[in-house]
Structures are given as structure tokens and as C-alpha cells.
Design an enzyme around this catalytic site. Sequence first.
Site, PDB file in Angstrom:
ATOM      1  N   ASP A 141     -25.265  14.214  77.473  1.00  0.00           N
ATOM      2  CA  ASP A 141     -26.467  14.432  78.287  1.00  0.00           C
ATOM      3  C   ASP A 141     -26.504  13.462  79.462  1.00  0.00           C
ATOM      4  OD1 ASP A 141     -30.073  14.449  77.654  1.00  0.00           O
ATOM      5  OD2 ASP A 141     -28.827  15.648  79.007  1.00  0.00           O
ATOM      6  N   LYS A 144     -23.550  15.349  84.802  1.00  0.00           N
ATOM      7  CA  LYS A 144     -22.976  16.638  84.372  1.00  0.00           C
ATOM      8  C   LYS A 144     -21.501  16.790  84.750  1.00  0.00           C
ATOM      9  CE  LYS A 144     -26.969  16.773  82.949  1.00  0.00           C
ATOM     10  NZ  LYS A 144     -27.140  16.138  81.617  1.00  0.00           N
ATOM     11  N   ASP A 169     -25.984  19.213  76.516  1.00  0.00           N
ATOM     12  CA  ASP A 169     -27.223  19.661  77.133  1.00  0.00           C
ATOM     13  C   ASP A 169     -26.939  20.181  78.542  1.00  0.00           C
ATOM     14  OD1 ASP A 169     -30.385  18.177  78.179  1.00  0.00           O
ATOM     15  OD2 ASP A 169     -29.931  20.171  77.410  1.00  0.00           O
ATOM     16  N   ASN A 170     -27.809  21.037  79.068  1.00  0.00           N
ATOM     17  CA  ASN A 170     -27.808  21.451  80.475  1.00  0.00           C
ATOM     18  C   ASN A 170     -26.602  22.254  80.928  1.00  0.00           C
ATOM     19  OD1 ASN A 170     -28.813  18.177  80.613  1.00  0.00           O
ATOM     20  ND2 ASN A 170     -30.273  19.821  81.027  1.00  0.00           N
ATOM     21  N   GLU A 199     -36.132  21.781  79.861  1.00  0.00           N
ATOM     22  CA  GLU A 199     -37.265  21.064  79.251  1.00  0.00           C
ATOM     23  C   GLU A 199     -38.558  21.235  80.066  1.00  0.00           C
ATOM     24  OE1 GLU A 199     -34.270  19.781  79.822  1.00  0.00           O
ATOM     25  OE2 GLU A 199     -34.316  17.931  80.944  1.00  0.00           O
TER      26      GLU A 199
HETATM   27  C1  LIG Z   1     -20.725   8.402  83.734  1.00  0.00           C
HETATM   28  N1  LIG Z   1     -20.924   7.543  82.611  1.00  0.00           N
HETATM   29  C2  LIG Z   1     -22.149   7.146  82.171  1.00  0.00           C
HETATM   30  N2  LIG Z   1     -22.203   6.164  81.247  1.00  0.00           N
HETATM   31  C3  LIG Z   1     -23.392   5.738  80.789  1.00  0.00           C
HETATM   32  N3  LIG Z   1     -24.581   6.238  81.188  1.00  0.00           N
HETATM   33  C4  LIG Z   1     -24.560   7.222  82.110  1.00  0.00           C
HETATM   34  C5  LIG Z   1     -23.357   7.727  82.631  1.00  0.00           C
HETATM   35  N4  LIG Z   1     -23.653   8.723  83.506  1.00  0.00           N
HETATM   36  C6  LIG Z   1     -24.999   8.819  83.536  1.00  0.00           C
HETATM   37  N5  LIG Z   1     -25.545   7.909  82.692  1.00  0.00           N
HETATM   38  C7  LIG Z   1     -26.952   7.747  82.399  1.00  0.00           C
HETATM   39  O1  LIG Z   1     -27.364   8.940  81.718  1.00  0.00           O
HETATM   40  C8  LIG Z   1     -28.591   9.438  82.250  1.00  0.00           C
HETATM   41  C9  LIG Z   1     -28.256  10.594  83.147  1.00  0.00           C
HETATM   42  C10 LIG Z   1     -28.628  11.825  82.849  1.00  0.00           C
HETATM   43  C11 LIG Z   1     -28.256  12.949  83.769  1.00  0.00           C
HETATM   44  N6  LIG Z   1     -29.084  14.097  83.419  1.00  0.00           N
HETATM   45  C12 LIG Z   1     -29.453  14.951  84.376  1.00  0.00           C
HETATM   46  O2  LIG Z   1     -29.072  14.845  85.534  1.00  0.00           O
HETATM   47  C13 LIG Z   1     -30.377  16.046  83.985  1.00  0.00           C
HETATM   48  C14 LIG Z   1     -31.016  16.747  85.004  1.00  0.00           C
HETATM   49  C15 LIG Z   1     -31.930  17.771  84.717  1.00  0.00           C
HETATM   50  C16 LIG Z   1     -32.576  18.500  85.803  1.00  0.00           C
HETATM   51  C17 LIG Z   1     -32.698  19.876  85.737  1.00  0.00           C
HETATM   52  C18 LIG Z   1     -33.312  20.590  86.791  1.00  0.00           C
HETATM   53  C19 LIG Z   1     -33.820  19.898  87.891  1.00  0.00           C
HETATM   54  F1  LIG Z   1     -34.437  20.558  88.887  1.00  0.00           F
HETATM   55  C20 LIG Z   1     -33.705  18.506  87.929  1.00  0.00           C
HETATM   56  C21 LIG Z   1     -33.091  17.811  86.896  1.00  0.00           C
HETATM   57  C22 LIG Z   1     -32.206  18.081  83.365  1.00  0.00           C
HETATM   58  C23 LIG Z   1     -31.565  17.369  82.353  1.00  0.00           C
HETATM   59  O3  LIG Z   1     -31.822  17.639  81.039  1.00  0.00           O
HETATM   60  C24 LIG Z   1     -30.650  16.362  82.645  1.00  0.00           C
HETATM   61  O4  LIG Z   1     -30.030  15.726  81.593  1.00  0.00           O
HETATM   62  C25 LIG Z   1     -29.132   8.273  83.027  1.00  0.00           C
HETATM   63  F2  LIG Z   1     -29.977   8.673  84.016  1.00  0.00           F
HETATM   64  C26 LIG Z   1     -27.879   7.631  83.599  1.00  0.00           C
HETATM   65  O5  LIG Z   1     -28.106   6.274  83.956  1.00  0.00           O
HETATM   66 MG   LIG Z   2     -30.325  16.793  79.761  1.00  0.00          MG
END
Ligand SMILES: CNc1ncnc2c1ncn2[C@@H]1O[C@H](/C=C/CNC(=O)c2cc(-c3ccc(F)cc3)cc(O)c2O)[C@H](F)[C@H]1O
Ligand SMILES: [Mg+2]
Length: 214
Positions: A141, A144, A169-170, A199
Amino acid sequence: TQSTRPQRLLGAVQKNATRGDPRSVVQAIDQFCRQKEWAMNVGDEKGCILDSVVSEVNPATVLELGTYCGYSTVRIASLLPPHAKLITLEFNPDFAAIARQVIAWAGLEDKVHLIEGASGDWIPKMTEQFGVKTFDLVFLDHWKDRYLPDTMLMEECGLLRKGSILLADNVICPGTPDYLEYVRSSPRYESQYFKSHLEYTKVEDGLEKSVFLG
Ligand SMILES: CNc1ncnc2c1ncn2[C@@H]1O[C@H](/C=C/CNC(=O)c2cc(-c3ccc(F)cc3)cc(O)c2O)[C@H](F)[C@H]1O
Ligand SMILES: [Mg+2]
């Protein structure tokens, strides 16, 4: 100074949830996100699918990529058998700090190991640092475009065994096209799509459950 959305989400948990009661923490976050401010938690609808997969797998070792505020961490950890371990990776220190407090409010600190760091750096260190040989369940999650490279990295590091479950997810919104193509076309995975909604909205989204065949 202005508070951040994760800080306001934590405030809603501390105000409305009962300490030591994971379900009330989940409910407080869902209520906050429905009534006050949307946030990118897996949410209640997809959360029920997550719960059913966790209960079915009954995992001893779980890896979560992308903790954010700890919503899915709490859902998963609250369903784990005693002595099971959930390792969750979050590289944003502000999110990690909020997630730690959400997890603590739920009383689940003993089941959760939150690592403040990047998946790319920590996946290769799982065995030496935590004595984890393989993961029974991985919940993806995070960013992406990192689902596929991190899945390949987990394969290379031998962290998946015959029967390991990947739950992503997603896969529709925002979408993870390269990951979806990979797990659906590779002979090393058996994949299944669970249709749901983004969600707190009526937009289509879903979870992809993929069994690693070894
Ligand atoms: C790359 N390695 C990483 N290692 C550790 N932590 C990380 C890493 N990469 C990210 N993180 C960490 O994981 C999290 C990132 C979550 C990203 N999730 C989403 O973008 C996401 C977006 C939507 C969404 C849908 C429609 C819309 F209009 C707007 C948004 C819905 C969802 O359910 C999501 O999960 C955190 F933020 C980041 O620091
Ligand atoms: Mg998500």
C-alpha cells in the site's frame, strides 16, 4: 502553526477511541475520514476484505509496505495470533511518528515492528535484522510504482515461499498497471481480484490477492 491531516487524524483517535480497543481506533479513523477529511487509509469496505484475507491466512509473519497513519497496521495486527509478527515500513518520519501513536493507542505495540525506512533498503535486510525467513502475508500500500520492483526484490531475497500471499491495495485507483500485469501473467502467481471501492467514495477500486507458487 497549522496542524497536518495525520495530526488531526491522530487527534480524532485520541478523542473518540478507547485505549486498547483496536476496533474503536479503526472506527474513529473511518468516521473522521467520512465526516471530516478524506485520507488514504484502506478504509472500511476494502478493510473488510483485508480482514477476511488475514483471518484466512492466519499469518505468523506479515510485511506491510507503507504504514502511513497505521490504519491497516491496526486492522491486521488486531487479527494476528499470539507471537505473530507484523513488520511495517514507512520512510516519512512525520507519518511514522503518527502511526506509532495510533498503534500504541490500539494497544498493539507488542505485535507491530514499525521500521522508519525505505522498502528498497530494508527488504534485503529482513532476514539478518529480524530473523524472518519468509513472509506468510505481504500487504502492499505504498507508492504504486514501487509494487512491482519491491515484489521482484522480495522474490530475489527469498522472502516468499510456496503459498505466500501478496495483497495489494489500489490496483484500479490510483492503479498499479505494471504490477497487475506481472502477477496476472506470471506462471509463478495465482491472482484474484476483489472488486470494491476507493476508500470513503463510490469510485471503483479493489484489492489483488496473489499466491506465490514457488
Ligand atoms: C518506496 N518505498 C517506500 N518505503 C517506505 N515507505 C514508503 C515507500 N513508498 C511510500 N511510502 C510511504 O507509504 C505511504 C504511501 C502511500 C501511497 N498511497 C497512495 O498514493 C494512495 C493514493 C490513493 C488515492 C486515490 C485517489 C485519489 F484521487 C487520491 C489518492 C488511495 C490510496 O489508498 C493510496 O494508498 C506514505 F505516504 C509514504 O511515506
Ligand atoms: Mg491504499
